[in-house]
Design an enzyme around this catalytic site. Structure first.
Site, PDB file in Angstrom:
ATOM      1  N   LYS A 157      39.877 -68.947  76.464  1.00 11.18           N
ATOM      2  CA  LYS A 157      39.904 -67.937  77.714  1.00 11.18           C
ATOM      3  C   LYS A 157      40.642 -68.267  78.576  1.00 11.18           C
ATOM      4  O   LYS A 157      39.844 -69.095  79.678  1.00 11.18           O
ATOM      5  CB  LYS A 157      38.427 -68.021  78.013  1.00 11.18           C
ATOM      6  CG  LYS A 157      37.658 -66.569  79.376  1.00 11.18           C
ATOM      7  CD  LYS A 157      36.255 -65.918  80.384  1.00 11.18           C
ATOM      8  CE  LYS A 157      36.900 -67.549  80.676  1.00 11.18           C
ATOM      9  NZ  LYS A 157      37.481 -66.629  82.220  1.00 11.18           N
ATOM     10  N   GLU A 200      36.940 -81.526  82.368  1.00 12.18           N
ATOM     11  CA  GLU A 200      37.798 -81.833  83.124  1.00 12.18           C
ATOM     12  C   GLU A 200      37.467 -80.875  84.608  1.00 12.18           C
ATOM     13  O   GLU A 200      37.893 -79.732  84.883  1.00 12.18           O
ATOM     14  CB  GLU A 200      39.484 -81.924  82.424  1.00 12.18           C
ATOM     15  CG  GLU A 200      40.439 -82.314  83.946  1.00 12.18           C
ATOM     16  CD  GLU A 200      40.810 -82.204  84.752  1.00 12.18           C
ATOM     17  OE1 GLU A 200      40.059 -82.295  85.620  1.00 12.18           O
ATOM     18  OE2 GLU A 200      41.311 -81.211  84.636  1.00 12.18           O
ATOM     19  N   CYS A 223      42.753 -80.469  90.961  1.00 13.58           N
ATOM     20  CA  CYS A 223      41.729 -81.012  90.944  1.00 13.58           C
ATOM     21  C   CYS A 223      41.450 -82.576  91.071  1.00 13.58           C
ATOM     22  O   CYS A 223      41.131 -83.096  91.779  1.00 13.58           O
ATOM     23  CB  CYS A 223      40.867 -80.290  89.499  1.00 13.58           C
ATOM     24  SG  CYS A 223      42.262 -81.055  88.841  1.00 13.58           S
ATOM     25  N   GLU A 278      35.000 -80.412  97.793  1.00 11.87           N
ATOM     26  CA  GLU A 278      36.252 -80.152  97.274  1.00 11.87           C
ATOM     27  C   GLU A 278      36.319 -79.349  98.039  1.00 11.87           C
ATOM     28  O   GLU A 278      36.068 -77.236  97.663  1.00 11.87           O
ATOM     29  CB  GLU A 278      36.139 -80.065  95.068  1.00 11.87           C
ATOM     30  CG  GLU A 278      37.179 -79.414  95.320  1.00 11.87           C
ATOM     31  CD  GLU A 278      37.319 -79.512  93.831  1.00 11.87           C
ATOM     32  OE1 GLU A 278      36.985 -79.461  92.888  1.00 11.87           O
ATOM     33  OE2 GLU A 278      38.649 -79.753  93.032  1.00 11.87           O
TER      34      GLU A 278
END
Lengths: 296, 491
Positions: free
Chosen positions: B195, B269, B303, B400
């Site tokens: 997806k 991840e 990331c 983040e």
């Protein structure tokens, strides 16, 4: 001469290289396989577990900075000491698990050999699992293995002392520290093993051993935010699910050893070491200057 | 004695500009509407629903994309399940050849993929063209070659495929993440339900067309589109054996809880808050370049972005001045322009998130510098921003942001910076800049992160394992180590 009165031994916890009683002051009275009492055993509390994690965290960095050779020496020393106290272990295990003395002896001997097996791996697994990676850019790139950090270990009754010895020797050899909750019915062999560790130059806090009630502590152990990985030795599916769920808090790595995987091939394997390692990849540029090629 | 002034200062307020250099979109084929790719065919969604995917640089719709519901996911998983025995039973060499074919086809269509990637996601065309697409092809090439060599990867053990892999990928590197997921899964003999992210489905759907063209057996790769709800259906599907997810730590934790008590294997991840550390002995100009690349590459939607900069106090002024100068030379604007350095923020929602963090910096009264570049009138854009003297406790240093915002801190000693750099729940990547080899190795072994860039940053390669420590996830992607994620290893 009158019968001599035995001197009974008090078994306590092993935290930060010391043998304290549980801070909770509680005890339980486990029975051996044939129903005889194993004594008044410390029923460790959440606070004991937290103290043990603090000790394990504090010890981990320095332990992993030791040379792989030195960690191997210490593991081998553990095997030496266990060998010298073999008779005691044979007796304790016989009592706890209801084994004949011949069976108990053969099991203890195989566990001593297992420690020697893992002692030999400490300076070899890195070469097996690391790699130099041929990246397409002008970089030197390699991946090597590092210990995951602080590991918690839960051992079921079925796994008992064998699980404890296998877990400790495969986990600490790479530089991890750990806190282990011994199976409820093998506390005497577990704490006696702690005495062996204590006299083998293992730095304080690298291994911490608690005795107590798994059901009482499991959730708390899984939730602890300063533990990096959790090993569950056993086959309680409900418990495993709970551990996996609660561990998501800080994304602990969950490792599961089934009691059914009790073959020597499974329990003595570098892949058992690898389960408690992280792969770290490092990049560094390689200078490209015309005319600096090696001459032949 | 007069103090020595800077020999020169850079002036940015001139009329001098770059001429436009837009990449042509004339050769790009985007359908008006995309269906789901299930069992080798494009099929209408049983949900009957479609959603729009837009170009974040223009806010104009690009295409309508199907929204997969439970029945659609069931169909995709069934197709993958059905295809598994044959695919895993195929001679490994043949399996590899299919993957080589896919790699080659990506190279043949690289330009089209790059332009669509830029249109759908907002990244600068030079990055899509030079990094995303070539690396995606390289990933397929790398793992194609592993298919018939797996027995050498795990000494004295037997490696078997897991079955059906459910793969959920993010919007920051759409095609590249699809490659990271699909290539090793196929090489190891698994089948796939993938997806793509809700805001960037187009290159994955173009990949579906390419897979059809490659002749890959039906059902081996299935691609279903939708939002987080579709992702949850994949995670919870009982017929899936493996979950591979790249995305936020928050969702990663939800996934770990969702698959607890199942036999699903997972690789996660997740997020990061990488420390990028400059020592006083570093080659400063190179370091500044690396810091800029570390945080502004792909608008900071990375990331492993170097979003925390640690500068040794003795060089603080020099580094700050050079960062500010370099910031002013960055070209922010039309992602399709070949000169553009920083493109569009991927979505309105993400832009709002980033702006929220900029407000936090403002309300904390932090010294800051923002690029003065003129932004386009429409589209989602954000000026690259530096915050100085950020406290370790500031949300700018802890969370983040996933945008072009750099939190700068200082340090005096090696021990101090190691402590500060590791003081985060994340552990995906870290950077260190020094001219001293022993220092670089000390740092690279002390920093708790899965990838360490020493005197470089944001480098990727299919042969190089990538993945996090701690709450940045587990498992590795890339290299030999990436194979383990898709195999059962039996002694």
């Amino acid at each position: 001469m009158a019968n001599r009165i035995d001197v009974l031994k008090t078994y306590k916890l092993y935290i930060n290289g010391k043998f304290p009683r549980t801070e909770s002051g509680r005890y339980y009275q486990p029975k051996g396989a044939k129903g005889e009492s194993l004594g008044n055993i410390c029923l460790a509390s959440r606070k004991d577990f937290r103290n043990a994690v603090v000790a394990a965290r504090k010890a981990q960095q320095a332990w992993s900075s030791r040379s792989a050779f030195n960690r191997g020496q210490i593991l081998y020393r553990i095997a030496e000491h266990m060998e010298s106290r073999k008779a005691e272990f044979v007796e304790l295990l016989g009592k706890e698990e209801g084994l004949s003395s011949a069976k108990s002896k053969s099991k203890i001997e195989s566990l001593i050999d297992r420690i020697v097996y893992y002692a030999g791996w400490t300076d070899k697994f890195q070469q097996l699992f690391s790699s130099v990676n041929p990246v397409a850019s002008s970089h030197f790139n390699f991946s090597m293995l590092e210990p995951v950090g602080v590991v918690s270990v839960l051992c079921d009754e079925k796994v008992g002392f064998e699980g404890l010895v296998t877990a400790i020797s495969s986990i600490i050899g790479s530089g991890n520290s750990l806190v282990l909750l011994a199976s409820k019915n093998s506390p005497t062999s577990a704490i006696t093993f702690a005495e062996v560790l204590h006299h083998s130059d293992l730095p304080a806090g690298v291994v911490n051993i608690l005795s107590g009630d798994r059901d009482e502590l499991a959730t708390h152990i899984a939730k602890h935010m300063d533990v990096n990985a959790l090993l569950y030795c056993g086959d309680d599916e409900k418990l495993l699910k709970e551990l996996q769920t609660e561990s998501a808090n800080n994304l602990k790595r969950i490792i599961h050893w089934s009691a059914e995987d009790n073959s020597e091939e499974y329990l003595e394997s570098p892949y058992r070491i690898q389960e408690f390692l992280e792969t770290k990849t490092t990049w560094h540029p390689v200078e490209q200057i015309g005319g600096s090629a090696p001459a032949y | 004695m007069s103090k020595k002034e800077n020999a020169f200062s850079l002036k940015f307020d001139t009329e001098w500009t770059y001429a436009e250099a837009p990449e042509s979109t004339s050769h790009i084929a985007i359908e008006k509407k995309y269906d789901l790719f299930i069992d080798g065919k494009f099929v209408k969604p049983k949900s009957g629903k479609y959603f729009e995917t837009i170009n974040p640089a223009t806010e104009k719709p690009l295409a309508k994309v199907a929204e997969a519901n439970q029945k659609d996911v069931d169909a995709a998983v069934n197709a993958a399940r059905k295809a598994f025995p044959k695919w895993s039973g195929l001679p490994a060499k043949e399996r590899g050849k299919y993957i080589f074919r896919i790699a080659r086809l990506i190279q043949e269509k690289a330009r089209e993929f790059a332009v669509i990637e830029t249109m759908d996601g907002g990244k600068p065309i030079k990055e899509a063209r030079d990094i995303d697409i070539p690396l995606a092809a390289a990933h397929f090439f790398y793992y194609a070659g592993w298919a018939d060599k797996l027995q050498y990867a795990f000494p004295n053990a037997k490696a078997e495929p897991l079955g059906v892999a459910g793969q959920i990928i993010p919007w920051n590197f759409p095609l590249l993440m699809a490659a990271w997921k699909i290539a090793p899964a196929l090489a190891c003999g698994n089948t796939v339900v993938l997806k793509p992210a809700e805001t960037t489905p187009l290159t994955a759907l173009k990949l579906a067309e390419l897979i059809q063209e490659s002749g890959l057996p039906n059902g081996v790769v299935n691609i279903v589109t939708g939002d987080g709800k579709t992702g949850a259906l994949i995670v919870e599907h009982p017929e899936i054996d493996k979950i591979a997810f790249t995305g936020s730590t928050e969702v990663g934790k939800i996934i770990q809880r969702a698959i607890a008590g199942t036999n699903k294997k997972a690789t996660l991840e997740l997020g990061g808050k990488a420390a990028n550390i400059i020592f006083e002995d570093a080659p400063i100009d190179q370091a500044v370049e690396g810091v800029i690349n570390g945080i502004f590459f792909n608008q900071g939607h990375v990331c492993c972005a170097g979003s925390r900069l640690f500068v040794q106090e003795s060089i603080q002024k020099e580094v700050e001045r050079k960062l500010v100068d370099r910031l002013e030379t960055l070209i922010v604007g039309d992602p399709l322009d070949k000169n553009t350095d920083v493109g569009a923020i991927n979505s309105k929602q993400q832009l709002e998130t980033i702006n929220g963090y900029l407000k936090i910096g403002e309300s904390e009264g932090l010294r800051s510098h923002q690029a003065k570049n003129k932004l386009p009138d429409s589209g989602y854009f954000c000026r690259p921003t530096l915050f100085f003297d950020v406290a370790q406790s500031s949300r700018l240093a802890k969370e983040e942001i996933f945008g072009p915002v750099l939190a700068i801190q200082t340090f005096r000693t090696v021990d101090e910076v190691i402590e500060k750099a590791n003081n985060t729940p994340y552990g995906l990547s870290a950077g260190v800049w020094t001219d001293k080899g022993s220092k670089a190795f000390n740092l690279s072994s002390q920093l708790k992160a899965g990838v360490i860039w020493a005197n470089t940053f944001n480098k990727f390669d299919p042969t190089s394992p990538f993945g996090g420590y701690k709450e940045s996830g587990f498992g590795r992607e890339g290299g030999l180590h990436g194979l383990a994620a898709y195999l059962k290893i039996k002694a």
